[in-house]
Design an enzyme around this catalytic site. Sequence first.
Site, PDB file in Angstrom:
ATOM      1  CG  HIS A 138      47.692  -8.917  -7.745  1.00  0.00           C
ATOM      2  ND1 HIS A 138      46.631  -8.894  -6.872  1.00  0.00           N
ATOM      3  CD2 HIS A 138      48.073  -7.622  -7.905  1.00  0.00           C
ATOM      4  CE1 HIS A 138      46.361  -7.654  -6.506  1.00  0.00           C
ATOM      5  NE2 HIS A 138      47.235  -6.855  -7.117  1.00  0.00           N
TER       6      HIS A 138
ATOM      7  CG  HIS B 148      53.735  -1.206  -5.402  1.00  0.00           C
ATOM      8  ND1 HIS B 148      52.814  -0.835  -4.441  1.00  0.00           N
ATOM      9  CD2 HIS B 148      53.073  -2.032  -6.240  1.00  0.00           C
ATOM     10  CE1 HIS B 148      51.652  -1.418  -4.693  1.00  0.00           C
ATOM     11  NE2 HIS B 148      51.783  -2.148  -5.788  1.00  0.00           N
TER      12      HIS B 148
END
Length: 382
Positions: free
Chosen positions: A185, A285
């Site tokens: 992340h 995504h």
Amino acid sequence: MKIISLTTYIVPPRWLFLKIETDAGVTGWGEPVVEGRALTVEAAVKELGDYLIGKDPRLIEDHWTVMHRGGFYRGGPILMSAIAGIDQALWDIKGKALGVPVHELLGGKLRDSIKVYSWIGGDRPAEVAAGAREVVARGFLALKMNGTEELQIVDSHDRIDAAVERVAMVREAVGPNIGIAVDFHGRVHRPMARILVKELEPYRLMFIEEPVLSENREALKEIAALGSTPIALGERLYSRWDFKSVFEEGVVDIIQPDLSHAGGITECRKIAAMAEAYDVAVAPHCPLGPIALAACLQLDAVSYNCFIQEQSLGIHYNAANDLLDYAANKDVFRYEDGYVAIPDGPGLGVEIDEDYVKERAKEGHRWRNPIWRHKDGSFAEW
């Protein structure tokens, strides 16, 4: 056929929907949003709308080119996300006008379904073993989790040990054959990423996502050499020009363009084709809503190198509303044995419950990602 209006709806949990209407009565829906910047993207959509009103919605390539090139300054998350949602809606209109799914207009589907993964554990990963068992019990064959809490640029080994232990617990809970993706992340800097990637090697991960921020990609060659786990990134890249150097560097194994950030179906189709020429896989995504997922599935249908699809059903962000709440045809995403079927309805295939959208838009949202700080008071990457 002419475009007569663009209407935006900011809806919980953190989404922005766009409705484009035509004088022929054909309507298209898109999902232009940057999570935490919905109002900013909404303003960009309205600016682009000044050009689009009165135009033929079917001239998608020309409209995309003008929206991208016509403002002189181009690229970036706000503009490309605004273009993305408009592009999705224009493809939705074109498919509906012709009575065919978008993938039919892109050459026809080469797969009937695609594997999906489910999120577990939340922002600060917790109760991951139980979460992993639960999603596998629901039929998923793959899952994704955040790898760490916040990490300083150089941090203590107890943080590394804790991250590795969580992954070990998940692998033990689900067995050897369930795909596990670990998302760093962008929280992990180069010094700690080198250690963590090496320590996670025994757990045979499906991929490691954003081992470092995309702007620090020069570290990836060294990091990738420390293990055999595929490296994935791309949610914070917004055009084929952003991805060009990624392919040329030859380190990334999986790209993750977001069809609500990277210019929509038109641009992501081109990005996926570029990736195929470099033997790079695609895993779009999509921690977003039903329109975004429907758009992703159109790309998945026609791109040989797409192998898995992110989706947000039950994700930790979806507290106020979940993936299917805004869909009138709630069976549009048919999950079975870890896969989701490619929609075959006209356009994007998802029918939006407009009355419910309007009802929830009265509440709206002002979602922002958390601001984290380290123990010493300095900012921590979320």
